[in-house]
Design a protein around this motif. Structure first.
Motif, mmCIF file in Angstrom:
data_model
loop_
_atom_site.group_PDB
_atom_site.id
_atom_site.type_symbol
_atom_site.label_atom_id
_atom_site.label_comp_id
_atom_site.label_asym_id
_atom_site.label_seq_id
_atom_site.Cartn_x
_atom_site.Cartn_y
_atom_site.Cartn_z
ATOM 1 N N GLN A 1 45.212 36.595 31.892
ATOM 2 C CA GLN A 1 46.288 36.000 31.079
ATOM 3 C C GLN A 1 47.649 36.520 31.523
ATOM 4 N N HIS A 2 47.703 37.801 31.869
ATOM 5 C CA HIS A 2 48.952 38.381 32.393
ATOM 6 C C HIS A 2 49.354 37.656 33.688
ATOM 7 N N GLY A 3 48.374 37.449 34.556
ATOM 8 C CA GLY A 3 48.644 36.753 35.820
ATOM 9 C C GLY A 3 49.096 35.316 35.603
ATOM 10 N N ASP B 1 50.642 34.145 32.990
ATOM 11 C CA ASP B 1 52.035 34.199 32.518
ATOM 12 C C ASP B 1 53.002 34.268 33.702
ATOM 13 N N HIS B 2 52.697 35.108 34.685
ATOM 14 C CA HIS B 2 53.578 35.201 35.861
ATOM 15 C C HIS B 2 53.680 33.850 36.569
ATOM 16 N N THR B 3 52.541 33.154 36.723
ATOM 17 C CA THR B 3 52.587 31.875 37.448
ATOM 18 C C THR B 3 53.380 30.830 36.660
ATOM 19 N N GLU C 1 51.833 46.892 30.600
ATOM 20 C CA GLU C 1 52.818 47.291 31.590
ATOM 21 C C GLU C 1 52.763 46.307 32.734
ATOM 22 N N CYS C 2 53.876 46.232 33.444
ATOM 23 C CA CYS C 2 53.967 45.284 34.542
ATOM 24 C C CYS C 2 54.795 45.930 35.640
ATOM 25 N N PHE C 3 54.378 45.762 36.888
ATOM 26 C CA PHE C 3 55.109 46.368 38.001
ATOM 27 C C PHE C 3 56.513 45.792 38.141
ATOM 28 N N ASN D 1 54.711 35.378 42.787
ATOM 29 C CA ASN D 1 56.167 35.536 42.641
ATOM 30 C C ASN D 1 56.577 37.008 42.608
ATOM 31 N N GLN D 2 55.642 37.901 42.323
ATOM 32 C CA GLN D 2 55.972 39.327 42.370
ATOM 33 C C GLN D 2 56.142 39.830 43.799
ATOM 34 N N ILE D 3 55.648 39.055 44.767
ATOM 35 C CA ILE D 3 55.930 39.407 46.169
ATOM 36 C C ILE D 3 56.892 38.377 46.771
HETATM 37 ZN ZN LIG Z 1 53.039 41.667 35.563
#
Ligand SMILES: [Zn+2]
Length: 140
Positions: free
Chosen positions: A129-131, A133-135, A85-87, A47-49
């Motif tokens: 875990q960060h990834g 969370d995004h999904t 941090e997150c892009f 989802n970040q792209i």
């Molecule tokens: Zn992120």
């Protein structure tokens, strides 16, 4: 290279994501290319792209890229507080992570989804875990 632009659009990033299928080989490649092309990137989610599907790419301790489809955290041990941090987010944010965790996910192998189950720890566990969370459409 098919590296994509990383988005910050909260509306897209908090949307429910669809499951990935065996048809998503191009998405996996785009994620790998985007991580490779993005300085300091350890993990980038679909989802970040701009693709609202449950997938992300992360780099292991040897900087090798891996793509997880449809990841689910199954068991988590040893919680700790972290600042990440997150892009896609301007400010660093505080989160609770787990030092050890088990993930069930699908890996695309020769055009087919293969179910996997693996335990991760430390830094790799944290970025996964960060990834995840995004999904799940979770930003902070
Ligand atoms: Zn992120």
């Amino acid at each position: 290279m098919a590296a994509k632009k990383i988005i910050k659009d909260e509306k897209i990033l908090t949307q429910a994501c669809e499951d990935c299928t065996a048809e998503d080989a191009q998405l996996a490649q785009d994620l790998i290319d985007t991580v490779a092309a993005t300085e300091d990137a350890a993990c980038i989610a679909a989802n970040q792209i701009g693709v609202t599907k449950r997938a992300f790419c992360y780099l292991d301790d040897d900087d090798q890229p891996h793509v997880m489809f449809n990841p689910v955290m199954k068991r988590a041990l040893a919680p700790f507080k972290a600042v990440e941090e997150c892009f896609s987010v301007d400010e660093p944010h505080k989160v609770t992570r787990f030092q050890r965790m088990m993930v069930e996910y699908d890996e695309l192998v020769d055009g087919e989804l293969v179910p996997r189950k693996r335990e991760f720890r430390d830094w790799t566990a944290q970025i996964i875990q960060h990834g995840i969370d995004h999904t799940n459409g979770k930003l902070v």
